[in-house]
Design a protein around this motif. Structure first.
Motif, mmCIF file in Angstrom:
data_model
loop_
_atom_site.group_PDB
_atom_site.id
_atom_site.type_symbol
_atom_site.label_atom_id
_atom_site.label_comp_id
_atom_site.label_asym_id
_atom_site.label_seq_id
_atom_site.Cartn_x
_atom_site.Cartn_y
_atom_site.Cartn_z
ATOM 1 N N HIS A 8 0.854 -1.204 0.000
ATOM 2 C CA HIS A 8 0.000 0.000 0.000
ATOM 3 C C HIS A 8 0.881 1.243 0.000
ATOM 4 O O HIS A 8 1.348 1.694 1.042
ATOM 5 N N HIS A 10 1.071 5.063 -2.229
ATOM 6 C CA HIS A 10 0.511 5.933 -3.283
ATOM 7 C C HIS A 10 1.640 6.604 -4.052
ATOM 8 O O HIS A 10 2.567 7.150 -3.438
ATOM 9 N N HIS A 198 -10.050 1.518 0.256
ATOM 10 C CA HIS A 198 -9.849 2.313 1.469
ATOM 11 C C HIS A 198 -11.158 2.317 2.253
ATOM 12 O O HIS A 198 -12.153 2.876 1.799
ATOM 13 N N HIS A 220 -6.322 -0.098 5.166
ATOM 14 C CA HIS A 220 -6.516 0.337 6.557
ATOM 15 C C HIS A 220 -7.535 -0.555 7.280
ATOM 16 O O HIS A 220 -7.171 -1.539 7.867
ATOM 17 N N ASP A 280 1.781 3.541 2.884
ATOM 18 C CA ASP A 280 0.796 4.527 2.435
ATOM 19 C C ASP A 280 1.430 5.700 1.681
ATOM 20 O O ASP A 280 1.462 5.717 0.464
HETATM 21 ZN ZN LIG Z 1 -3.889 4.928 1.159
#
Ligand SMILES: [Zn+2]
Length: 330
Positions: A8, A10, A198, A220, A280
């Motif tokens: 995970h 971005h 998400h 998450h 993340d």
């Molecule tokens: Zn994320």
């Protein structure tokens, strides 16, 4: 040397702030009027936010910089950093292709440009000197109209191979459109894509259990074990993995302290729900934020014991959407 997998991350939050700052300087970007020196930029870029919405706003600035022309610059730096400083063997990189298209074009042309965005990323996440495997997850967005999210699905389907899955991202809003999103996820699955979403990041409010039948993982989902642990049984039965990104919750104002994650790990362990620890938006967190750093923080705050670490690291490979090979750490 142990090698790790991050599931995970971005594209918009993956780059070190110094790389972004140097890029802005090269471009003589107007945002530099606010930040004549790097320290000011760094503090703004990595500061903790009060809400996820506030956090996403800075993310949008970076997305606009990552245009077709400049994606090779960012992709190379991202891969070499992940391989050199984090020992990543495998990375699933997620992004919204629409947000990276040329904003000056008509909507139809922007939708047409999405395939080029994916192709440029696919060509630039295989740098010869850094043997990391990068697979892509294409993101829908809760803020976008249905027609654009449908086109994003088509783009993911057209690029199956380098693209291994889809995700639903953006601020946790518009829950009245949940049914549309569940349909998107199930269409994606039917075409051979894996799915993550998400959910349950800032609260339990957007966690609709109807999602579970269409998901392989949840981005998450920490508010499931915190607020509705009774849902964990269903996640265990469906073998849905939670992607837990410790530092993120402090940066987005969701949790006050890492130790708040103890409940998440304990309840998931008891219910048999797997957790993959991920980063993340590591570039948006105060340095050094790396995947090995996240492991260390969890041990440091008594969230996990040292002897659980290997199992958690292996989970990164076991729950991967596109990893083929020997994934077990010795
Ligand atoms: Zn994320």
């Amino acid at each position: 040397m142990a090698l790790y997998a991050d599931l995970h991350r971005h594209l918009g939050g993956a780059l070190h702030p110094r790389i972004i700052y140097k890029f802005l300087k090269r471009q003589d970007h107007p945002v530099l009027n606010y930040f004549p020196d790097y320290d000011g930029f760094y503090n703004w870029f990595t500061r903790p936010c009060r809400t996820l919405e506030e956090f996403v706003k800075i993310h949008s600035l970076v997305e606009e910089l990552q245009s077709l022309e400049h994606l090779p610059y960012f992709c190379l730096r991202l891969c070499r950093g992940a391989y050199t400083f984090e020992n990543l063997q495998y990375l699933e990189l997620r992004y919204n292709p629409y947000f990276r298209t040329d904003h000056k074009l008509s909507e139809a042309k922007r939708l047409g440009q999405m395939n080029e965005i994916v192709e440029v990323i696919s060509a630039n996440v295989r740098p010869a000197e850094y043997p990391i495997t990068v697979k892509q997850i294409i993101c829908f967005d809760r803020r976008l109209p249905k027609a654009i999210n449908d086109a994003i699905l088509k783009c993911a389907q057209d690029n199956l191979g380098p693209v291994v899955g889809v995700d639903l991202a953006g601020p946790e809003i518009n829950t009245e459109r949940t049914e549309d999103w569940i349909k998107l996820m199930s269409k994606a699955r039917a075409s051979g894509l894996k799915t993550t979403c998400h959910l349950g990041e800032t609260s339990i409010d957007n966690v609709d259990p109807r999602f579970f039948a269409t998901l392989d993982r949840i981005g998450h989902g920490i508010h499931i074990p915190i607020s509705k642990p009774e849902m964990l049984k269903d996640l265990a039965k469906r073998q849905i993995t939670l992607e837990v990104c410790p530092t993120s919750y402090r940066q987005t104002g969701v949790l006050k302290d890492f130790s708040d994650l103890r409940t998440v790990f304990t309840r998931c362990r008891e219910a048999g729900v797997a957790i993959a620890v991920c980063t993340d938006n590591p570039g948006r967190n105060p340095a050094p934020c790396t995947l090995p750093g996240e492991y260390e923080r969890l041990i440091d705050h008594d969230v996990i014991d040292f002897h659980e670490l290997k199992e958690i690291q292996n989970e990164g490979f076991r729950s991967a959407f596109g990893f083929v090979g020997n994934s077990r750490l010795p």
